[in-house]
Design an enzyme around this catalytic site. Structure first.
Site, PDB file in Angstrom:
ATOM      1  N   CYS A  67      54.313 -53.089  11.945  1.00  0.00           N
ATOM      2  CA  CYS A  67      54.384 -53.817  13.215  1.00  0.00           C
ATOM      3  C   CYS A  67      54.514 -55.318  12.997  1.00  0.00           C
ATOM      4  O   CYS A  67      55.003 -56.033  13.871  1.00  0.00           O
ATOM      5  CB  CYS A  67      53.161 -53.515  14.075  1.00  0.00           C
TER       6      CYS A  67
ATOM      7  N   GLY B 155      49.702 -41.954  21.678  1.00  0.00           N
ATOM      8  CA  GLY B 155      49.967 -41.807  20.257  1.00  0.00           C
ATOM      9  C   GLY B 155      48.744 -41.216  19.577  1.00  0.00           C
ATOM     10  O   GLY B 155      47.657 -41.147  20.167  1.00  0.00           O
TER      11      GLY B 155
END
Length: 435
Positions: free
Chosen positions: A54, A196
């Protein structure tokens, strides 16, 4: 051999650009194949690994291409831009390109957590190991990157074992909880949705679980994996269950806190869905954390007055609060890394002569084999063994010395002086080793 590291990270590029060059897991192996073909190389195929998280996308490469370092980096930038269908001019100002010792130093710092948004965090080491595992499975690693990464992991272990680089660390998950506590007086009264079921969501769920939220729901594309996480949370005494991702649009308004981190390449939650959820909630505030890159939640959602949306970059200020307390550990870590960089560069320099040594041995073996066969023929026809041995030794001596003497006789000027200085030392070294 040229070592190259090229990439962008949270220091050099905004989230809006980082998400454009992120690699979904299923794209990594095919991407490694095209990257290796694109890199300049001569005899051996280029080596490559891709680290995509990320906060960073980085290419680690090794090539024997006889090109200037800047040219090799230009090849890599063009490949990265072309692969993601973006303009190289948009990407280039945000890219760092490192070669040789700088590339080695960067790898050591990244794995040790010195280059992370959360200084000293350990997750990056696991992510780098995953990247190496993927590159290995794709057949993209060779001698040089294998050695680089093995030493990288050893350095990271040494840094974490001998310094306090991870002390006083505030993780992204803990930062999300702190932000939520600024919005809601008590998380224990809120309903929490996790979208998620990967490692980051597990970390966030663990931190939120300590606050005993009123209800916890896990939404995942694969229901079974969501149920596994929900079961783990239930075992901690929480009211937890799992739902399918497809149920989100109709149920989003039920939740006060939403934390999302999936591997989707497109947003999962759009502006319209959140607008409907806010109306359903009668404009009670909604706290949303998007830890995914590319983003799971459309950025336009942040404009809604009743929504508090935070991305990985927004959490940066909080996770950096403890950095000042770790500066002494940083200095220790940097000293360790500098020593290990020098060790690796010595190994790399030594490797550079391996092909030459291999060629010398092959040439000498060919000469030896030729003269041995000649001597065997002489013995077979009945020649005196003593004379055969004498002829063998003389022939080998002449052939071994032919190259150096020819070079010395034909050298001129400075080149001749260098040979005169060099050759005696080489032959003295040889005679010492024989004793």
């Amino acid at each position: 051999m040229q070592l190259l590291t090229l990439g962008i990270n949270h220091h050099t590029a905004p989230l809006s650009l980082r998400e454009k060059v992120a690699f979904p897991l299923e794209q990594l192996k095919p991407a490694l194949g095209t990257l290796r073909q694109h890199l300049p190389h001569r005899k051996s195929t280029a080596e490559a690994a891709i680290l995509s998280t990320c906060n960073r996308t980085e290419l680690y490469c090794a090539t024997d291409g006889n090109l200037p370092e800047d040219t090799a980096h230009e090849h890599a930038i063009r490949w990265l831009a072309h692969h993601h269908n973006i303009d190289a001019g948009e990407l280039a100002p945000h890219v760092y390109a490192l070669g040789q010792s700088q590339a080695v130093r960067h790898a050591f710092r990244v794995a040790s957590g010195l280059d992370s948004m959360v200084l000293g965090e350990t997750q990056i080491l696991g992510q780098m190991k995953d990247a190496v595992r993927t590159a290995t499975e794709a057949g993209a690693l060779g001698t040089y990157l294998n050695q680089l990464f093995q030493r990288t992991f050893a350095v990271a272990k040494e840094v974490r074992g001998t310094t306090e680089i991870g002390a006083h660390s505030v993780s992204m998950a803990a930062a999300a909880v702190r932000l939520a506590q600024r919005i809601f007086e008590s998380i224990a009264e809120q309903r929490v949705l996790f979208i998620g079921a990967g490692e980051m969501i597990e970390l966030c769920a663990t931190h939120f679980a300590a606050q005993k939220p009123r209800e916890t729901v896990v939404a995942n594309r694969t229901l079974e994996r969501g149920e596994k996480l929900a079961e783990a949370l239930s075992n901690q005494g929480l009211n937890a269950r799992a739902v399918r991702l497809a149920e989100l649009p109709a149920r989003l308004g039920e939740f006060d806190i939403v934390v999302s981190c999936t591997a989707s390449t497109l947003p999962i939650i759009g502006l319209g869905a959140v607008e409907r959820a806010i109306k359903q909630r009668r404009h009670r505030p909604m706290f949303m954390v998007d830890l995914a890159v590319p983003r799971d939640i459309e950025p336009e959602v942040a404009r809604l007055s009743d929504v508090f949306l935070y991305t990985v970059d927004d959490l940066g200020a909080i996770v950096r609060e403890g950095n000042a307390l770790r500066q002494a550990a940083v200095a220790q870590a940097e000293a360790i890394i500098e020593t290990r960089v020098q060790n690796f560069m010595h190994w790399l320099d030594a490797r550079s002569v391996v092909p030459i040594i291999r060629d010398l041995h092959a040439h000498a073996e060919a000469l030896r084999q030729g003269e041995l066969e000649r001597a065997q023929r002489m013995l077979a026809r009945g020649d005196d063994p003593a004379l055969v041995l004498e002829a063998l030794s003389q022939a080998l001596t002449k052939k071994f010395l032919h190259g150096p003497t020819h070079a010395l006789n034909h050298a001129q000027g400075e080149g001749r002086e260098q040979l005169i200085d060099l050759l005696p030392g080489l032959f003295r070294q040889s005679s010492h080793s024989e004793r």
